[in-house]
Design a protein around this motif. Structure first.
Motif, PDB file in Angstrom:
ATOM      1  N   THR A  11       0.868  -1.175   0.000  1.00  0.00           N
ATOM      2  CA  THR A  11       0.000   0.000   0.000  1.00  0.00           C
ATOM      3  C   THR A  11       0.902   1.222   0.000  1.00  0.00           C
ATOM      4  OG1 THR A  11      -0.091   0.058   2.410  1.00  0.00           O
ATOM      5  CG2 THR A  11      -1.834  -1.166   1.297  1.00  0.00           C
ATOM      6  N   ARG A  13       2.159   5.244  -1.466  1.00  0.00           N
ATOM      7  CA  ARG A  13       2.663   5.859  -2.687  1.00  0.00           C
ATOM      8  C   ARG A  13       3.829   5.095  -3.328  1.00  0.00           C
ATOM      9  NH1 ARG A  13       3.882  11.793  -1.866  1.00  0.00           N
ATOM     10  NH2 ARG A  13       1.624  11.813  -1.697  1.00  0.00           N
ATOM     11  N   TYR A  15       4.548   1.935  -3.420  1.00  0.00           N
ATOM     12  CA  TYR A  15       4.038   0.735  -4.093  1.00  0.00           C
ATOM     13  C   TYR A  15       3.229   1.118  -5.333  1.00  0.00           C
ATOM     14  CZ  TYR A  15       1.698  -3.652  -5.060  1.00  0.00           C
ATOM     15  OH  TYR A  15       1.224  -4.770  -5.688  1.00  0.00           O
ATOM     16  N   ARG A  16       2.358   2.115  -5.205  1.00  0.00           N
ATOM     17  CA  ARG A  16       1.552   2.539  -6.363  1.00  0.00           C
ATOM     18  C   ARG A  16       2.440   3.020  -7.510  1.00  0.00           C
ATOM     19  NH1 ARG A  16      -1.574   4.932  -2.252  1.00  0.00           N
ATOM     20  NH2 ARG A  16      -0.797   6.976  -2.834  1.00  0.00           N
ATOM     21  N   GLU A  20       2.759   1.379 -11.287  1.00  0.00           N
ATOM     22  CA  GLU A  20       2.593   2.179 -12.509  1.00  0.00           C
ATOM     23  C   GLU A  20       3.781   1.992 -13.451  1.00  0.00           C
ATOM     24  OE1 GLU A  20      -0.073   3.729 -13.696  1.00  0.00           O
ATOM     25  OE2 GLU A  20      -1.058   2.899 -11.939  1.00  0.00           O
TER      26      GLU A  20
END
Length: 102
Positions: A11, A13, A15-16, A20
């Protein structure tokens, strides 16, 4: 944001951002070598998911590999789920679209 034991670094930023980068790198499932339809959303079995090459279960909490794009590969949600915790063998050779043209 506190990480729950289940999320184990998946979870937030970092990881996101890593996910992406994986999406931009390839849209071919590294487990079955089939195209991933990026228009499909979770929980569709053929939707995109980021698979950890090195098992999440084998890494300690907050290990940098949890959010390292080099440890993440694109996969269909169903292929990723079928592979499970990474104890099953990963593909022997990664095939990228450039290799298909040869």
């Amino acid at each position: 944001m506190a990480h729950t034991p289940r999320s184990k670094g998946r979870t937030g930023r970092p990881y996101r951002r890593a996910v992406e980068r994986v999406k931009r790198r390839s849209q071919v499932c590294w487990l079955c070598n089939e195209a991933i339809d990026m228009s499909l959303k979770w929980p569709d079995p053929m939707s995109f998911s980021a698979d950890h090459v090195e098992s999440v279960k084998s890494l300690p909490p907050n290990d940098p590999k949890l959010t390292d794009p080099k440890n993440l590969m694109p996969a269909h949600l169903s292929c990723n789920s079928r592979r499970g915790d990474g104890s099953r063998e990963a593909p022997r050779q990664l095939r990228w679209s450039r290799q298909w043209l040869v």
